[in-house]
Design a protein around this motif. Structure first.
Motif: not given
Length: 444
Positions: A53-56, A297-302, A123-132
């Motif tokens: 569970i990822m909380v942004y 569900v494997r991954c939930v983000t909010l 993007d950074l918090c969802l993948s580890g990489y910035p938007i660019g």
């Protein structure tokens, strides 16, 4: 909307085959069912129950006002908030997170998080990489990777669900991109409309019990539209489609009214109204996240709240911290109470930190030099702080931890070895996920 009529009427009368498939994919975030099935067939669905569970926290939460207070610094640095002791000796956090302070043994804090850019985007918090980098190199989000490698634990549930609603500043609610993994690993974003589309109305469960008969009806419909011909090769696709579209399991998991009102009160109800141009303080989403991972569900983000504090406006950082404190502490305790703390990892973080020195408006500006993360569950060694900053919380003074180090830790918790190429692109080429970053040794 997918409409299933009785025997004497046509399916989706007057709709072309293309639209029929689009409607069938609506509940799956725009995916096509063949893509889903092919992806699952390649990867296989594992028996592991592990999830994340990822909380942004959109906007950049102020590290120095939340988890890295500097009470001995000058007033223009330390700000208005005071630190309090936690139940772990030597660890202090803001006075506005008293619930988390009482259960710090179940939490871990990273005070030396690096790798951010001055970018307001998820993007950074969802993948580890910035938007660019995401746009040019197509890095897949963590949820997409889990979809590709593990799949869901329940065929009637999607592997990857994003609860963040659309935001006025659009990049705050950028979806977790499937990147080079392809659309088959996109997330489901359960807006109110898609939830309507996912609920089969006027059709009883008894009438859907005979799946084979319904498959035959779907075959007949498709052939009548465009003479599609033999569909034996799509049998598995149809079955997967029916698993998802004829089950209300996702809708039920999203329905927090099925929970004990006392538990909902413990989480706090919150509101779906946006904070500034960012997300809502919608505490219910934390409870929904727990229900989703429990359902398979494997991954939930909010996304939670708005944290872009250039001025000391309402709601102030202390108020926002109190709201987060209630929702996050309840989620972590709930996972422990349900025996999910070893399987479900929780991570909380934002775009970047805030300037150690208050500006002329009493707020803090963007500060990508250092930020923080809070983690729980996943079998990690909690009750500790990793890293530290200098006396004014400007930069790490020891143990800098990169965002991608945290991702490596989450992947480790999920049973994945990031030292190996875990995924392939559409051309069958193997890919490493994190450019040499490794799990955080103190936590695993």
């Amino acid at each position: 909307m997918l409409t299933i009529y009785g025997d004497r009427q046509r399916f989706c009368d007057g709709v072309s085959r293309r639209n029929f498939l689009k409607i069938g994919a609506l509940a799956l975030g725009g995916l096509t069912l063949p893509e889903i099935l092919a992806a699952e067939a390649r990867a296989g669905v594992r028996k592991s129950q592990k999830a994340v569970i990822m909380v942004y926290l959109p906007g950049g939460p102020p590290h120095i006002d939340m988890v890295d207070l500097k009470p001995d610094a000058p007033s223009e640095i330390r700000g208005p908030y005071k630190p309090i002791e936690t139940n772990v000796k030597g660890i202090q956090i803001t006075e506005h997170m008293p619930r988390l302070a009482k259960m710090m043994d179940k939490m871990a804090i990273i005070r030396s998080l690096v790798g951010a850019r001055d970018e307001h985007a998820s993007d950074l918090c969802l993948s580890g990489y910035p938007i660019g980098e995401n746009q040019t190199k197509q890095h897949p989000s963590l949820g997409a990777v889990l979809s590709a490698v593990h799949g869901s634990t329940n065929r009637a549930m999607p592997p990857f669900v994003e609860l963040s609603p659309k935001t006025a500043h659009a990049p705050y609610s950028n979806p977790g991109s499937p990147g080079f993994l392809g659309l088959a690993h996109s997330s489901v974003r359960p807006t109110s409309q898609t939830m309507e589309d996912m609920t089969l109305k006027g059709v009883s469960l008894n009438r859907l019990a005979n799946r084979r008969r319904l498959l035959t009806k779907v075959d007949q419909y498709r052939r009548s539209i465009d003479g599609a011909g033999p569909m034996e090769q799509l049998t598995g696709v149809q079955q997967r489609a029916l698993d998802l579209l004829t089950s209300n399991e996702l809708v039920k998991a999203l329905d927090v009214t099925q929970e004990d009102p006392k538990l909902r009160d413990r989480y706090g109800r919150g509101s779906s109204n946006a904070i500034t141009d960012a997300g809502p303080n919608w505490n219910d989403q934390f409870l929904v996240a727990r229900r989703l991972v429990e359902a398979g569900v494997r991954c939930v983000t909010l996304g939670f709240g708005g944290w872009d504090y250039h001025g000391f406006f309402d709601p102030k950082p202390g108020v926002q911290s109190e709201r987060l404190d209630q929702a996050l502490s309840s989620l972590v305790l709930d996972l422990h109470d349900r025996g999910l703390d070893k399987d479900v990892s929780v991570v909380v973080w934002g775009d970047f930190g805030r300037t150690p020195r208050l500006n002329k408006d009493g707020g803090r500006d963007h500060w990508p030099q250092v930020s923080f993360a809070m983690l729980a569950g996943g079998g990690m060694r909690t009750g500790q702080v990793v890293g530290s900053t200098n006396k004014f919380a400007e930069v790490p003074d020891e143990r800098p931890v990169h965002y991608r180090d945290v991702f490596a830790t989450l992947y480790h918790n999920l049973g994945l070895d990031v030292t190996k190429p875990l995924v392939q692109d559409s051309e069958g080429r193997p890919h490493y996920l994190l450019d040499g970053h490794r799990p955080i040794e103190e936590l695993i």
